[in-house]
Write a protein that holds these residues in place. Structure first.
Motif, PDB file in Angstrom:
ATOM      1  N   GLU A  18      48.076   1.605  67.476  1.00 48.15           N
ATOM      2  CA  GLU A  18      49.422   1.741  66.587  1.00 48.15           C
ATOM      3  C   GLU A  18      49.531   3.354  67.116  1.00 48.15           C
ATOM      4  OE1 GLU A  18      51.156   0.422  64.916  1.00 48.15           O
ATOM      5  OE2 GLU A  18      50.452  -1.333  64.072  1.00 48.15           O
TER       6      GLU A  18
ATOM      7  N   ARG B  13      51.004   3.174  70.612  1.00 48.85           N
ATOM      8  CA  ARG B  13      52.371   2.268  70.717  1.00 48.85           C
ATOM      9  C   ARG B  13      53.402   3.625  70.370  1.00 48.85           C
ATOM     10  NH1 ARG B  13      55.007  -2.099  66.660  1.00 48.85           N
ATOM     11  NH2 ARG B  13      54.143  -0.722  65.235  1.00 48.85           N
ATOM     12  N   TYR B  14      53.039   4.454  69.582  1.00 47.17           N
ATOM     13  CA  TYR B  14      53.934   5.442  69.161  1.00 47.17           C
ATOM     14  C   TYR B  14      54.019   6.481  70.260  1.00 47.17           C
ATOM     15  CZ  TYR B  14      55.343  10.091  67.179  1.00 47.17           C
ATOM     16  OH  TYR B  14      56.200  11.147  66.799  1.00 47.17           O
TER      17      TYR B  14
ATOM     18  N   THR C 236      55.754   5.153  73.496  1.00 50.14           N
ATOM     19  CA  THR C 236      57.199   4.676  73.053  1.00 50.14           C
ATOM     20  C   THR C 236      57.983   6.211  73.413  1.00 50.14           C
ATOM     21  OG1 THR C 236      56.823   3.130  71.625  1.00 50.14           O
ATOM     22  CG2 THR C 236      59.060   4.276  71.450  1.00 50.14           C
TER      23      THR C 236
ATOM     24  N   THR D 182      58.175  14.056  69.847  1.00 52.04           N
ATOM     25  CA  THR D 182      57.926  13.527  68.354  1.00 52.04           C
ATOM     26  C   THR D 182      59.306  13.266  67.795  1.00 52.04           C
ATOM     27  OG1 THR D 182      57.883  15.679  67.432  1.00 52.04           O
ATOM     28  CG2 THR D 182      55.718  14.678  68.144  1.00 52.04           C
TER      29      THR D 182
END
Length: 291
Positions: free
Chosen positions: A165, A168-169, A172, A287
């Protein structure tokens, strides 16, 4: 199955190679012993066979028979290879191990804060071991594969789910195309069959390995899909299919095993990918900002 007429391995590296070669043909008990030996070489070097056996939940006599099956007279002869390895480890490593053991054994604080302290002390040791155990060339190879891949597929279930997870962040935000093979809906296996040789599968799994994760990795490997795996041992079921394997040993020291080391490792991979994407030695990972 014992060695017949052959000399037992004379150094640690040869011993580990032999264990890998014979692991699939070993009994379940011997496989458990093999995993412990490969995951905890420093503990094997400094602890008695009774202490090791107690930690594994296996009788000490099984360790003796295991050593004899590899051609040694007994466990002490096998243990000597682990001791030689430790004596040539990174400077100060043995001292750090002993200091950690003494610090934890001398703890008398049974408070909630004491639990926090135990976890922090052990995580510090686990993180330090990454610098000793992770080959620099493996990091470079994995980062190159990630950069080259058209799409990165991320796979991790149960306790490993937070690791993918996070990736993925980060991927991306870097603009790297990625797909999380989410087990929800029962489609992970079917989604994985869309991975091509131009993509990459990054799989994370620790004991006790999720069956679907193992099956997906094996099937993808058979189709020549590049695989980067993060697991707990070079004897992990993910190892055979992985082009690059990061073995991050886990130690049972609480009700739950920490993710500090694997999280740190995958963050290092993400930063290495960012440096390639941005062509910068000091990469920045964007971010999400609030409005």
């Amino acid at each position: 199955m014992a060695l017949t007429g052959a000399e037992p391995p004379k150094d640690y590296e040869s011993l580990i190679r032999l264990i890998h070669e014979r692991h699939d043909r070993m009994s379940k008990t011997y496989q458990q012993i093999s995993v412990y030996l490969t995951q905890n070489p420093n503990d094997v070097a400094v602890q008695s066979v009774n202490a090791i056996a107690e930690r594994c939940g296996i009788h000490a006599s099984s360790f003796v028979r295991f050593a004899q099956s590899l051609g040694y007279k007994g466990f002490k002869e096998l243990q000597l290879l682990f001791q030689k390895r430790l004596s040539t480890a990174a400077p100060g490593f043995e001292a750090r191990v002993k200091a950690l053991e003494e610090e934890l054994q001398g703890r008398e604080d049974a408070s909630d804060y004491g639990f926090l302290r135990d976890l922090v002390v052990r995580d510090i040791a686990s993180l330090q071991s990454l610098l000793d155990d992770i080959p620099p060339e493996s990091l470079a190879s994995a980062a190159d594969l990630l950069h080259k891949a058209e799409v990165v597929y991320l796979l991790g279930q149960l306790r490993s789910a937070p690791v993918v997870e996070l990736l993925r962040y980060v991927f991306t935000m870097l603009g790297k195309r990625c797909v999380l093979l989410d087990s929800g809906g029962g489609l992970a296996t079917h989604m994985a069959r869309t991975i091509t040789e131009r993509d990459l599968l990054l799989a994370v799994s620790f004991r006790f390995y999720a069956n679907e994760v193992v099956n997906i990795v094996e099937e993808a490997g058979a189709r020549k899909v590049p695989i980067v795996a993060v697991s707990d041992s070079t004897l992990s079921p993910l190892a055979k299919s992985a082009r690059v394997l990061f073995a991050v040993p886990e130690h049972d020291y609480s009700f739950s095993r920490s993710l500090a080391a694997p999280m740190c490792l995958v963050q290092a991979l993400a930063v290495a990918l960012a440096s390639r994407v941005q062509r910068d030695d000091t990469p920045r990972i964007p971010t999400v900002t609030g409005t």
